[in-house]
Design a protein around this motif. Structure first.
Motif, PDB file in Angstrom:
ATOM      1  N   GLN A   1      53.022  -1.167-109.513  1.00 10.69           N
ATOM      2  CA  GLN A   1      51.808  -0.523-109.983  1.00 10.69           C
ATOM      3  C   GLN A   1      52.091   0.744-110.769  1.00 10.69           C
ATOM      4  O   GLN A   1      51.246   1.213-111.528  1.00 10.69           O
TER       5      GLN A   1
ATOM      6  N   LEU B   1      51.041  -7.845-111.998  1.00 11.90           N
ATOM      7  CA  LEU B   1      51.040  -6.389-111.908  1.00 11.90           C
ATOM      8  C   LEU B   1      51.897  -5.725-112.982  1.00 11.90           C
ATOM      9  O   LEU B   1      51.579  -4.636-113.451  1.00 11.90           O
ATOM     10  N   ASP B   2      53.011  -6.352-113.343  1.00  8.59           N
ATOM     11  CA  ASP B   2      53.889  -5.737-114.339  1.00  8.59           C
ATOM     12  C   ASP B   2      54.228  -6.703-115.471  1.00  8.59           C
ATOM     13  O   ASP B   2      55.275  -6.595-116.107  1.00  8.59           O
TER      14      ASP B   2
ATOM     15  N   LEU C   1      54.925  -3.024-104.114  1.00  9.52           N
ATOM     16  CA  LEU C   1      53.639  -2.891-104.801  1.00  9.52           C
ATOM     17  C   LEU C   1      53.551  -1.568-105.560  1.00  9.52           C
ATOM     18  O   LEU C   1      53.119  -1.520-106.710  1.00  9.52           O
TER      19      LEU C   1
ATOM     20  N   SER D   1      48.031  -4.889-118.192  1.00  8.33           N
ATOM     21  CA  SER D   1      47.726  -5.922-117.197  1.00  8.33           C
ATOM     22  C   SER D   1      46.443  -5.607-116.449  1.00  8.33           C
ATOM     23  O   SER D   1      46.461  -5.161-115.311  1.00  8.33           O
TER      24      SER D   1
ATOM     25  N   LEU E   1      51.797  -1.161-116.695  1.00  4.65           N
ATOM     26  CA  LEU E   1      50.518  -1.039-116.006  1.00  4.65           C
ATOM     27  C   LEU E   1      49.814   0.238-116.413  1.00  4.65           C
ATOM     28  O   LEU E   1      48.600   0.270-116.603  1.00  4.65           O
TER      29      LEU E   1
ATOM     30  N   GLN F   1      44.553  -4.275-107.675  1.00  5.17           N
ATOM     31  CA  GLN F   1      44.893  -2.989-107.077  1.00  5.17           C
ATOM     32  C   GLN F   1      43.645  -2.282-106.567  1.00  5.17           C
ATOM     33  O   GLN F   1      43.644  -1.661-105.518  1.00  5.17           O
TER      34      GLN F   1
ATOM     35  N   ARG G   1      49.658 -12.998-108.050  1.00  2.00           N
ATOM     36  CA  ARG G   1      49.119 -11.638-107.973  1.00  2.00           C
ATOM     37  C   ARG G   1      50.194 -10.610-108.324  1.00  2.00           C
ATOM     38  O   ARG G   1      49.928  -9.650-109.047  1.00  2.00           O
ATOM     39  N   TYR G   2      51.389 -10.829-107.792  1.00  2.00           N
ATOM     40  CA  TYR G   2      52.463  -9.860-108.024  1.00  2.00           C
ATOM     41  C   TYR G   2      52.951  -9.872-109.465  1.00  2.00           C
ATOM     42  O   TYR G   2      53.187  -8.810-110.053  1.00  2.00           O
TER      43      TYR G   2
ATOM     44  N   GLY H   1      45.985  -7.232-113.006  1.00  2.00           N
ATOM     45  CA  GLY H   1      46.716  -6.566-111.939  1.00  2.00           C
ATOM     46  C   GLY H   1      45.980  -5.358-111.438  1.00  2.00           C
ATOM     47  O   GLY H   1      45.909  -5.090-110.253  1.00  2.00           O
ATOM     48  N   GLU H   2      45.367  -4.598-112.351  1.00  2.63           N
ATOM     49  CA  GLU H   2      44.613  -3.419-111.945  1.00  2.63           C
ATOM     50  C   GLU H   2      43.426  -3.807-111.084  1.00  2.63           C
ATOM     51  O   GLU H   2      43.058  -3.113-110.151  1.00  2.63           O
TER      52      GLU H   2
END
Length: 415
Positions: free
Chosen positions: A273, A390-391, A269, A283, A278, A290, A386-387, A286-287
């Motif tokens: 992140q 993130l990127d 993670l 994204s 990011l 987080q 979700r993952y 994704g934030e």
């Protein structure tokens, strides 16, 4: 809210002293040694009960405490002395040593040994290099039962560090050395630091005896306590959820935190992140995850455990993981730990597979469909989405938007 798990609390074996058990039932042991890395072998430690010099004659180990039999301890000391003599500067880091030592019936058996040469707070690097009177402590944990102690490296390192609290420290002025104390002293300025093992027969032995319960058996206690609901601990770890534990004892909460740490993907993670994309704000979805992680509440009662998932969908992948954990013999902690590692690897494999589909889907509509089918059937599609967010690049974000729109349109629930 998750279903209640009707389970019984495991008994804490910490209070059972090894002396009260049958010798044949004890499969995990400890040994505490002292030695002077640079001291000539002609200078002996006055606290020594028994000494063994390595083959090259440069290292002598003195036994301070152990629950091994005499023959087994001798075998261990020989192997340990040889290994220590080959380490360039052993200090503060745990090592693993497979050894063949005598078991309780004097028959040689294979055992796993963890050992750590402790660096004391009063030691300095210059002293470590130059002093012939720098006393070192070696903590050893031996198991005939657990073949893969290396899976518990962090737990063992942390537990070994706790040994230092049982050392008594005295300060003696430089201008008034006491006769006969030189073997206990580390020369520093402006004082001598003296480390004594006056608590060997009290707190120290009890601490060393308790290493299996603290370092290994929390896995057994968690699975026995939670039953099938252990799947929610796996879920909490995989999504880095904010877990709130209520009505639990300090030991129960500590067990749960350590269990989650075993299957946590926090390093992954953090890597995602911290990606350049990011940081550039590419994204936002994704934030949002987080900033607002899942909040899961675990309430422990006398005969049950209740998870409040606050609307979180069940995860078939985590349920399968729980089934595997429950199928393992409760005392086989290394198998349990290895299974948790396999769960993490399987999840990461699924994540990489999805990323590959999404990348191909940027130019291939069939790959877009394959990504959808994979998300539907993998058992952890919601978590994987979700993952990848993130990127995700701009192109991948467009593909994800198309897939999520299709999923919503079809009324598919990813579990």
């Amino acid at each position: 809210m998750a279903d209640k798990a009707d389970t019984s609390t495991t008994q804490n074996s910490t209070g059972d002293q090894p002396s009260e058990k049958k010798q044949s039932d004890i499969k995990r042991y400890y040994a505490l040694y002292t030695f002077y890395p640079n001291r000539p072998k002609s200078i002996s430690d006055p606290s020594s009960i028994e000494e063994e010099t390595s083959e090259d004659g440069n290292l002598s180990l003195s036994i301070a405490a152990t629950n091994l039999s005499a023959s087994a301890e001798t075998d261990l000391r020989k192997s340990l002395a040889q290994r220590l003599s080959r380490l360039p500067s052993p200090s503060g880091q745990g090592h693993f040593l497979p050894v063949g030592i005598s078991s309780t019936d004097d028959v040689a058996s294979a055992a796993a040994c963890y050992f750590c040469v402790l660096k004391l707070p009063s030691d300095s690097e210059s002293d470590a290099d130059k002093s012939n009177n720098l006393r070192r402590f070696v903590v050893c944990f031996v198991s005939f039962t657990d073949s893969s102690l290396d899976l518990f490296r962090q737990d063992l390192d942390k537990y070994s560090e706790g040994f230092v609290q049982y050392l008594d420290e005295e300060h003696l002025p430089m201008d008034s050395p006491q006769s006969g104390d030189i073997h206990w002293q580390t020369h520093t300025s402006p004082e001598h630091f003296t480390k004594k093992l006056s608590q060997v027969n009290t707190g120290l032995k009890k601490y060393l005896e308790a290493w299996p319960e603290t370092v290994l058996e929390y896995l057994t206690r968690c699975i026995t306590r939670l039953g099938q609901n252990v799947q929610y601990l796996v879920y909490s770890a995989l999504v880095d959820a904010s877990l709130q534990v209520c009505d639990a004892t300090a030991e129960e909460e500590d067990d749960i935190r350590k269990f989650i740490s075993c299957c946590s993907l926090s390093p992954l993670l953090e890597q995602l992140q911290a990606s350049d994309q990011l940081k550039a704000g590419i994204s936002p979805s994704g934030e949002a995850w987080q900033v607002q992680p899942d909040v899961i509440t675990l309430k422990l009662k006398e005969q049950e455990a209740v998870f409040d998932m606050q609307g979180v969908l069940p995860c078939h992948f985590c349920k399968i993981a729980a089934d595997h954990l429950l199928s393992i013999e409760a005392q086989n902690v290394t198998k349990i730990r290895d299974t948790l590692e396999s769960v993490k690897l399987a999840f990461i494999h699924n994540l990489n597979k999805l990323k590959r589909f999404l990348k191909e889907a940027e130019v291939d509509h069939y790959a877009l469909y394959r990504a959808y089918v994979f998300l539907k059937k993998c058992g952890c599609g919601n978590l994987l989405l979700r993952y990848v967010k993130l990127d995700a690049s701009l192109e991948t974000s467009g593909v994800l938007a198309a897939i999520e729109h299709f999923i919503k349109e079809k009324g598919v629930v990813l579990t």
